[in-house]
Write an enzyme that holds these catalytic residues in place. Structure first.
Site, short mmCIF file in Angstrom:
data_model
loop_
_atom_site.label_atom_id
_atom_site.label_comp_id
_atom_site.label_asym_id
_atom_site.label_seq_id
_atom_site.Cartn_x
_atom_site.Cartn_y
_atom_site.Cartn_z
N LYS A 273 0.83 -1.21 0.00
CA LYS A 273 0.00 0.00 0.00
C LYS A 273 0.86 1.26 0.00
O LYS A 273 0.54 2.24 -0.65
CB LYS A 273 -0.93 0.03 1.22
CG LYS A 273 -1.93 -1.12 1.26
CD LYS A 273 -3.28 -0.71 0.72
CE LYS A 273 -4.22 -1.87 0.45
NZ LYS A 273 -4.52 -2.71 1.60
N LYS B 298 -2.74 -10.60 -8.96
CA LYS B 298 -4.04 -11.20 -8.66
C LYS B 298 -5.20 -10.33 -9.13
O LYS B 298 -5.03 -9.12 -9.34
CB LYS B 298 -4.15 -11.44 -7.16
CG LYS B 298 -4.10 -10.17 -6.35
CD LYS B 298 -4.37 -10.39 -4.88
CE LYS B 298 -4.38 -9.05 -4.17
NZ LYS B 298 -4.69 -9.08 -2.78
N LYS C 216 -6.20 -6.51 -7.75
CA LYS C 216 -5.06 -5.78 -7.21
C LYS C 216 -4.95 -4.38 -7.84
O LYS C 216 -4.82 -3.40 -7.14
CB LYS C 216 -3.77 -6.56 -7.46
CG LYS C 216 -2.60 -6.00 -6.66
CD LYS C 216 -1.34 -6.82 -6.86
CE LYS C 216 -0.16 -6.22 -6.14
NZ LYS C 216 -0.10 -6.62 -4.75
#
Ligand code: TYM
Length: 331
Positions: free
Chosen positions: A111, A194, A197
Site C-alpha cells: 500500500k 491477482k 489488485k
C-alpha cells in the site's frame, strides 16, 4: 461448534477473486459452523470514501453476499461499523502491536508503494483491526484467499500476546481456511498479479458484469505469440488464463485446451471465447438475483438489523470479559 468469521472490504462490486477465494467457502461453511460474515466498512476508511460512496458500497456488498447465497437465517451477516465493540477491542490490541511488525506486513508495504501520499495510521494498524474482527467472536476458522494468510498469522500473534500478557488462555488461535487443499489466488486478466489488485477496470471480472462486458474483458486479456515447442512452460499471462479456466470450466474443457497448448495447436481466440462463456455461466445465478435484492430495501434493512443484533451479542460478551481480564473494574 467451531466459530467462523470472515469479511470483505466495502470497496464496491465483488469480483471472481472474492467469490472463489472467500464467498464460495462462506456458502458451504454456513451449514456446518457458527458463521459470522461481515462487510468491512471500517477497513475501507483507509482510502477516504465520500459518505455516499461509503453507503453505496456497503449496500453493494450486502446485496452480493445475499445474491451469492449467504443465508441470513443460517449465518450472521452484519456491517462492521454496526458493532462498535470491534473498535474497542482494536484499541486494546493496538497497545500490544509493535511498529516494527506492522511495518513489515507485506500488505502495508504494498500500500505504501502504491499510495505514498496516504500512509495513514489506519493502514499501518489494518491487521490489528482485522485481528479484532476475528477474535471478537473467538473464531478458529477464517475463510480467505491466499493474500490474507499473513494477516491471519498476525491475528494469532496478537491474540496469543494478549493471552500471555494477562496469563489467560482466553483467545483461541484462528487459521485461514479453504475447502480445497490450499488457499486460493485468482489471477487478474492483465497478465500480472491477482484479480482486484490493480484499479484498472479490465483486470477484474465482477459478479455484476453483464455477459457482454465479461466477453469484452476476456477477449482483451493479454496473450503472447503462442508456444514454440511442445510441452513448454506457460508464461505468466497464459498460465493466468489457464488458472481461471481451472475454476470456471469443466475438467474436460481445461484438459482440451491444455492439450492444444502442449501440442502447439492452441488458438487463444478460441480459448478466450470458451473462458468467457464459462464465466458468464458461472456468474449467471448470482447476476440474475442482484437487482431484485438491491430493490428490496425493507429486506436489506431487516437482514442488517438482525445481523447487527446477533453480532453485537457475541461481541459484547467478549469485550466485557476482556475488560475484566485487563483490570477495568467498576466502583
Ligand atoms: P478483501 O476485501 O481484499 O478481499 C475479500 C476476500 O476476497 C479474497 N480475495 C481473493 N482471493 C483469491 N484471489 C484473489 N484475486 C482475491 N482477491 C480477494 C481475499 O483473500 C479475502 O478473503 N482484510 C480483508 C478484509 C477483512 C477480513 C477481516 C477478512 C477485514 N477483516 C477478518 C477476514 C477476517 C480484505 O481486505 O479482503
Amino acid at each position: 461448534m467451531e466459530t467462523v468469521v470472515s469479511g470483505i472490504r466495502s470497496t464496491g462490486k465483488l469480483h471472481l477473486g472474492n467469490y472463489y477465494g472467500a464467498i464460495q467457502n462462506f456458502i458451504k461453511m454456513q451449514h456446518e459452523y457458527n458463521c459470522y460474515f461481515f462487510i468491512a466498512d471500517l477497513h475501507s476508511l483507509t482510502t477516504h470514501p465520500t459518505p455516499s460512496d461509503l453507503h453505496g458500497n456497503v449496500k453493494q456488498v450486502l446485496v452480493e453476499y445475499l445474491a451469492a447465497g449467504i443465508d441470513p437465517e443460517q449465518a450472521t451477516i452484519y456491517i462492521q461499523s454496526d458493532v462498535p465493540e470491534v473498535a474497542e477491542l482494536y484499541l486494546y490490541l493496538n497497545m500490544n502491536a509493535y511498529l516494527g511488525e506492522l511495518e513489515r506486513a507485506t500488505s502495508f508495504k504494498d500500500k505504501v508503494r502504491a499510495n505514498p501520499d496516504n500512509v495513514n495510521a489506519g493502514l499501518l494498524t489494518y491487521p490489528v483491526l482485522m485481528a479484532a474482527d476475528i477474535i471478537i467472536h473467538k473464531a478458529t476458522k477464517v475463510p480467505v484467499g491466499k493474500d490474507q494468510e499473513q494477516h491471519l498469522e498476525m491475528a494469532r500473534t496478537f491474540g496469543n500476546r494478549f493471552n500471555r500478557l494477562y496469563d489467560n488462555e482466553y483467545f483461541p488461535e484462528p487459521y485461514a481456511f479453504s475447502y480445497g487443499d490450499k488457499l486460493v489466488k485468482i489471477p487478474g486478466l492483465d497478465g500480472k498479479g491477482k484479480m482486484g489488485k490493480s484499479e484498472g477496470e479490465g483486470n477484474a471480472i465482477y459478479l455484476s458484469d453483464s455477459p457482454e462486458v465479461i466477453r469484452k474483458k476476456v477477449m482483451k486479456a493479454v496473450t503472447d505469440g503462442g508456444p514454440t515447442t511442445e510441452n513448454q512452460q506457460k508464461p505468466d499471462e497464459i498460465q493466468n488464463l489457464f488458472d481461471l479456466m481451472k475454476v470456471v470450466s469443466t475438467d474436460d474443457t481445461y484438459n482440451h485446451f491444455n492439450n492444444l497448448y502442449n501440442t502447439m495447436q492452441i488458438r487463444y481466440g478460441d480459448l478466450k471465447k470458451q473462458l468467457a462463456e464459462d464465466m458468464v455461466l458461472a456468474t449467471a445465478p448470482i447476476r440474475e438475483k442482484i437487482s431484485d435484492i438491491a430493490n428490496d430495501s425493507e429486506y436489506l434493512s431487516r437482514v442488517a438489523r438482525l445481523g447487527a443484533d446477533k453480532a453485537r451479542e457475541s461481541a459484547r460478551k467478549t469485550v466485557s470479559e476482556v475488560r475484566e481480564i485487563i483490570g477495568f473494574r467498576s466502583f
